[in-house]
Design an enzyme around this catalytic site. Structure first.
Site, PDB file in Angstrom:
ATOM      1  N   GLU A 127     -17.162  -3.792  24.835  1.00 10.77           N
ATOM      2  CA  GLU A 127     -16.274  -4.926  25.114  1.00 10.77           C
ATOM      3  C   GLU A 127     -15.039  -4.950  24.224  1.00 10.77           C
ATOM      4  OE1 GLU A 127     -19.540  -5.102  24.486  1.00 10.77           O
ATOM      5  OE2 GLU A 127     -20.367  -5.550  26.460  1.00 10.77           O
ATOM      6  N   HIS A 151       0.837  -1.202   0.000  1.00  7.23           N
ATOM      7  CA  HIS A 151       0.000   0.000   0.000  1.00  7.23           C
ATOM      8  C   HIS A 151       0.873   1.254   0.000  1.00  7.23           C
ATOM      9  CE1 HIS A 151      -2.108  -3.355   1.894  1.00  7.23           C
ATOM     10  NE2 HIS A 151      -3.242  -2.816   1.482  1.00  7.23           N
ATOM     11  N   PRO A 168      -5.818  -5.068  11.638  1.00  9.91           N
ATOM     12  CA  PRO A 168      -7.260  -4.897  11.794  1.00  9.91           C
ATOM     13  C   PRO A 168      -7.519  -3.447  12.213  1.00  9.91           C
ATOM     14  CG  PRO A 168      -6.431  -6.801  13.033  1.00  9.91           C
ATOM     15  CD  PRO A 168      -5.251  -5.978  12.622  1.00  9.91           C
ATOM     16  N   LEU A 169      -8.047  -2.663  11.289  1.00  8.25           N
ATOM     17  CA  LEU A 169      -8.174  -1.223  11.513  1.00  8.25           C
ATOM     18  C   LEU A 169      -8.956  -0.913  12.785  1.00  8.25           C
ATOM     19  CD1 LEU A 169      -8.939  -0.291   7.815  1.00  8.25           C
ATOM     20  CD2 LEU A 169      -6.926   0.455   9.110  1.00  8.25           C
ATOM     21  N   GLY A 185     -10.085   4.559   7.831  1.00 12.67           N
ATOM     22  CA  GLY A 185     -10.603   3.254   8.243  1.00 12.67           C
ATOM     23  C   GLY A 185     -10.720   3.157   9.753  1.00 12.67           C
ATOM     24  N   HIS A 227     -20.860 -16.266  33.508  1.00 21.19           N
ATOM     25  CA  HIS A 227     -22.123 -16.693  32.922  1.00 21.19           C
ATOM     26  C   HIS A 227     -21.797 -17.585  31.716  1.00 21.19           C
ATOM     27  CE1 HIS A 227     -23.028 -13.402  35.524  1.00 21.19           C
ATOM     28  NE2 HIS A 227     -24.328 -13.570  35.385  1.00 21.19           N
ATOM     29  N   HIS A 236      -4.030   3.201  -3.233  1.00 20.91           N
ATOM     30  CA  HIS A 236      -4.204   2.717  -1.848  1.00 20.91           C
ATOM     31  C   HIS A 236      -3.523   1.372  -1.666  1.00 20.91           C
ATOM     32  CE1 HIS A 236      -6.032   1.142   1.833  1.00 20.91           C
ATOM     33  NE2 HIS A 236      -6.163   0.030   1.136  1.00 20.91           N
ATOM     34  N   ILE A 294      -9.646   9.254   1.081  1.00 22.40           N
ATOM     35  CA  ILE A 294      -9.686   8.081   0.191  1.00 22.40           C
ATOM     36  C   ILE A 294      -9.525   6.817   1.013  1.00 22.40           C
ATOM     37  CG2 ILE A 294      -8.314   6.843  -1.567  1.00 22.40           C
ATOM     38  CD1 ILE A 294      -7.912   9.626  -2.857  1.00 22.40           C
ATOM     39  N   HIS A 297     -28.126 -14.638  25.741  1.00 22.79           N
ATOM     40  CA  HIS A 297     -27.143 -14.535  26.824  1.00 22.79           C
ATOM     41  C   HIS A 297     -26.504 -15.873  27.186  1.00 22.79           C
ATOM     42  CE1 HIS A 297     -28.693 -10.569  27.054  1.00 22.79           C
ATOM     43  NE2 HIS A 297     -28.091 -10.267  28.186  1.00 22.79           N
TER      44      HIS A 297
HETATM   45  C1  LIG Z   1     -10.949  -4.345  10.423  1.00 18.61           C
HETATM   46  C2  LIG Z   1     -10.454  -4.173   9.013  1.00 18.61           C
HETATM   47  N1  LIG Z   1     -11.331  -4.181   8.019  1.00 18.61           N
HETATM   48  C3  LIG Z   1     -10.916  -4.068   6.744  1.00 18.61           C
HETATM   49  C4  LIG Z   1      -9.585  -3.965   6.462  1.00 18.61           C
HETATM   50  C5  LIG Z   1      -9.108  -3.927   5.023  1.00 18.61           C
HETATM   51  N2  LIG Z   1      -8.636  -2.558   4.704  1.00 18.61           N
HETATM   52  C6  LIG Z   1      -7.341  -2.259   4.736  1.00 18.61           C
HETATM   53  S1  LIG Z   1      -7.065  -0.634   4.399  1.00 18.61           S
HETATM   54  C7  LIG Z   1      -8.713  -0.355   4.173  1.00 18.61           C
HETATM   55  C8  LIG Z   1      -9.217   1.014   3.809  1.00 18.61           C
HETATM   56  C9  LIG Z   1      -8.619   1.979   4.675  1.00 18.61           C
HETATM   57  O1  LIG Z   1      -8.614   3.246   4.130  1.00 18.61           O
HETATM   58  P1  LIG Z   1      -7.792   4.339   4.909  1.00 18.61           P
HETATM   59  O2  LIG Z   1      -7.824   4.002   6.329  1.00 18.61           O
HETATM   60  O3  LIG Z   1      -8.319   5.646   4.510  1.00 18.61           O
HETATM   61  O4  LIG Z   1      -6.331   4.139   4.388  1.00 18.61           O
HETATM   62  P2  LIG Z   1      -5.704   4.813   3.097  1.00 18.61           P
HETATM   63  O5  LIG Z   1      -6.607   4.514   1.956  1.00 18.61           O
HETATM   64  O6  LIG Z   1      -5.633   6.250   3.377  1.00 18.61           O
HETATM   65  O7  LIG Z   1      -4.369   4.151   2.948  1.00 18.61           O
HETATM   66  C10 LIG Z   1      -9.433  -1.512   4.368  1.00 18.61           C
HETATM   67  C11 LIG Z   1     -10.908  -1.580   4.235  1.00 18.61           C
HETATM   68  C12 LIG Z   1      -8.692  -3.971   7.545  1.00 18.61           C
HETATM   69  N3  LIG Z   1      -7.395  -3.906   7.379  1.00 18.61           N
HETATM   70  N4  LIG Z   1      -9.163  -4.038   8.812  1.00 18.61           N
END
Ligand SMILES: Cc1ncc(C[n+]2csc(CCOP(=O)(O)OP(=O)(O)O)c2C)c(N)n1
Length: 680
Positions: free
Chosen positions: A411, A28, A116-117, A153, A461, A262, A184, A473
């Site tokens: 959580e 990327h 994981p974003l 993200g 639980h 990207h 973007i 639950h």
């Molecule tokens: C939880 C999660 N969902 C989906 C993705 C896949 N993913 C990686 S980057 C991205 C888009 C992110 O865009 P942005 O944060 O704006 O990054 P940029 O395009 O500026 O590099 C996605 C959906 C991920 N890494 N983590």
């Protein structure tokens, strides 16, 4: 300060980022090229660390959230000599030091695994709480800042709501987050999915928000200075940046702000790699070459950082001399040493719920383990983490003298905050909620497992015996799910998670002992809502002493003389149901029966074969009882065994009724086992 050289350093980061992705043929480049100016100014002018001693405990922390922007991080750390040119050239390759998304490696300057974003910046919230917690105990001399980098993200992920709320509520002024707002994302512009006013959102949570041009070094510097000097609030710097900054086409036209950059090499995205590198002042024939002027600039910066860290270390040494006891304690905090605790003395009434036994243990920990921080997602009086809370106070803005975090109903946020605490170091994070809601925490628990963080989960639980609250639950498949992480090895080659489901009060105490002794992986305790009778023991042996064998993952609770006709195995409250069934098998069928409690199959499989065989021999019929999916126990019962479990959701009714209806009674164990033996 020479703006020209600083600009050149940012362009060098862009060149390196583009080159790494181009060489790897994947990755990327666009986001990294946009974020380079901030990363450059942050690392060279603000982030306090010792390049010769990356694990120095009083360093500022930097948490990257969008792990896909890793080239930017590897690039800056390369300029600090933490990664070689070879490392950069091996980006994304087998066993390289530069995996596609960064993986925790503090020695090189990677403070967290990210990908994981959303989670990365909430780790920063946990680290910022930890800094406040430690400062409240050891003094302001140890102050340091926590920085995080997020992208569109990370802001869109729901977890940002929890992290943002908590950081604002607690007034974490030691937290400075840069939002790389390039409009973007992966498959579209942000305008295709959102029209929120992010600044106002964060302001409403109590943040200071600064809007800047995120590619302008003066504005970045000014905003960071404001953040560092802020006394009350966390700071969000919203930097408008340009995706793929500097990219050019074959015709030498500008190719910026393109979605295609990207997630693919520039040459595949429609840009010209060569023209881009030239435009950014790099050498297209060998773009990994760092200009001498930049090397010299970084030599100076490195020296400056070493000197500044040296001054702080001297201050620390002076403090240690005048506070030897506190200094010893601080060291022991970071070593995660557990003080002497007489676990056997913890008073556990016979027949209590295992969550109640856990409450008693947590009350003891509140007195003894000074660096434990317990959190609950608004369930402290149900998950019984209130055993700890009653002896301390919850964190408040300006007051971190207590050791409890009321996270509110969030959580996943809690899981990520706990990870951030563990990543910061010096504290032992524990977090509690209902087991069924571990589903909401799983992404954070998975990263804890991958990063080998010793986070503890109190998941109460633990079965359909939640009763009247009904199927929403009542966990059924959750135990099988979480135990998959016991089967999954971490990069050290060990099971990545320890899951303990104790069978009664004393076994809960033993399981807590195992949990606090386990510094290598996360540990989960699965605890019952309802009371459970203490399991029987041989005459003269206390139940606690007998339960110490839980450290082997599975052990014999009750056995008849000679070779057993059948072995009954389970965990949690099912073990006492098996004891009742065993009584009937003896009484009505004159069978020799063994009952085994197996709080952790993962742990059991780490024992030597002789022990495993001595508890569960392969050639004897094994019957399992589980309140979860049958697969939860099938590894222990083996191919010839039989498991009686649940293959459907629960129902709303008193749990005693559910026990009858679902067949979780001694009588049904007897019948099922008898039928199994007939078919064996
Ligand atoms: C939880 C999660 N969902 C989906 C993705 C896949 N993913 C990686 S980057 C991205 C888009 C992110 O865009 P942005 O944060 O704006 O990054 P940029 O395009 O500026 O590099 C996605 C959906 C991920 N890494 N983590």
């Amino acid at each position: 300060m020479n703006p020209k050289i600083i600009k050149k350093a940012s362009n060098t980061l862009r060149v390196l980022s583009a080159a790494m992705v181009e060489k790897a043929k994947s990755g990327h480049p666009g986001g990294a090229m946009g974020g380079a100016d901030f990363i450059n100014v942050l690392f060279t002018e603000f982030l306090n660390f010792d390049p010769n001693d990356m694990t120095w405990e009083n360093r500022d922390r930097f948490f990257l959230d969008p792990g896909h922007m890793s080239p930017m991080l590897y690039g800056i750390l390369h300029l600090f000599n933490n990664y070689s040119t070879e490392d950069l050239k091996n980006f994304r390759q087998w066993k390289s030091a530069t995996p596609g998304h960064p993986e925790l490696c503090v020695e090189r300057g990677v403070e967290n695994t990210s990908g994981p974003l959303g989670q990365g910046h909430v780790f920063a919230v946990g680290a910022a709480i930890t800094e406040k917690f430690l400062k409240a105990r050891f003094g302001d001399w140890m102050s340091h800042n926590i920085y995080a980098f997020i992208s569109d993200g990370g802001v869109q992920e729901e977890i940002s709501q929890g992290g943002g709320r908590i950081a604002g509520f607690l007034g974490l002024n030691n937290l400075i987050v840069f939002y790389d707002s390039n409009d973007i994302q992966l498959s579209s512009g942000t305008d295709a999915v959102t029209n929120e006013d992010t600044a106002r959102k964060y302001e409403s949570w109590g943040w200071k928000v600064i809007m800047i041009n995120g590619n302008d070094q003066d504005q970045i510097r000014n905003a960071l200075n404001q953040g560092v000097n802020e006394k009350e609030r966390p700071t969000l710097i919203i930097g408008k940046t340009i995706m793929g900054k500097g990219a050019k086409t074959d015709q030498n036209e500008i190719f910026e702000r393109q979605i295609s950059t990207h997630g693919m090499p520039l040459s595949k995205a429609g840009a010209s790699f060569e023209n881009t590198i030239k435009n950014l002042g790099g050498n297209p024939d060998d773009p990994f070459i760092v200009p001498d002027s930049i090397k010299d600039y970084f030599k100076e910066i490195i020296q400056k950082k070493i000197t500044e860290a040296g001054v702080k270390k001297k201050e620390q040494a002076t403090w240690e001399k005048s506070n030897p006891d506190l200094a010893k304690k601080l060291k022991s905090f970071y070593e995660l040493n557990i003080p002497e605790i007489d676990f056997e003395k913890i008073e556990i009434k016979d027949g209590i719920a295992t969550r109640a036994a856990s409450k008693a243990v947590l009350a003891e920990f509140a007195d003894k383990i000074e660096n434990m921080i317990v959190a609950s997602a608004d369930l402290s009086n149900s998950d019984n983490t209130d055993g700890f809370l009653k002896k301390t106070t919850a964190f408040k803005k300006g007051d971190f003298s207590g050791a409890f975090l009321q996270v509110g109903v969030s959580e996943l946020t809690m899981g990520a905050i706990a990870n951030g605490m563990a990543l910061h170091g010096g504290v032992i994070p524990v977090c509690g909620t209902f087991f069924v809601f571990s589903d909401y925490m799983k992404p954070a628990a998975r990263l804890a497992a991958l990063m080998q963080l010793p986070v503890k989960y109190v998941w109460t639980h633990d079965a359909f015996r939640v009763g009247e609250d009904g199927p929403t639950h009542q966990p059924i498949e959750q135990e099988a799910q979480i135990r998959l992480l016991e089967q999954l090895k971490n990069h050290a080659g060990n099971p990545s998670f320890l899951v303990l489901r104790p069978a009664d009060g004393p076994e809960t105490v033993v399981c807590w002992k195992l949990a606090v002794e386990n510094q290598n992986t996360p540990t989960a305790l699965l605890l019952s809502r309802q009371g459970i009778p203490n399991l029987p023991t041989e005459a003269g042996i206390s139940r606690y002493k007998a339960a110490l064998s839980a450290s082997k993952g599975a052990y014999i609770v009750q056995d008849d003389e000679g070779i057993p006709d059948i072995i009954l195995v389970g965990n949690g409250s099912e073990v006492s149901t098996l004891i009742a069934g065993a009584g009937l098998l003896r009484e009505k069928k004159k069978l020799k029966v063994r009952v085994v409690s197996a709080p952790s199959e993962g742990l059991f499989r780490q024992q030597d074969k002789t022990y495993q065989e001595s508890v569960l021999p392969v050639d004897i019929p094994i019957f399992g009882l589980t309140a979860g999916l049958p697969v939860t126990l099938s590894g222990l019962t083996g191919p010839k065994g039989k498991v009686f479990g649940l293959d459907h959701f629960g129902f709303s009714a008193p749990y005693t009724v559910l026990d009858e209806k679902f067949g979780f009674t001694g009588e049904n164990v007897f019948q099922q086992a008898e039928q199994y033996l007939n078919e064996y």
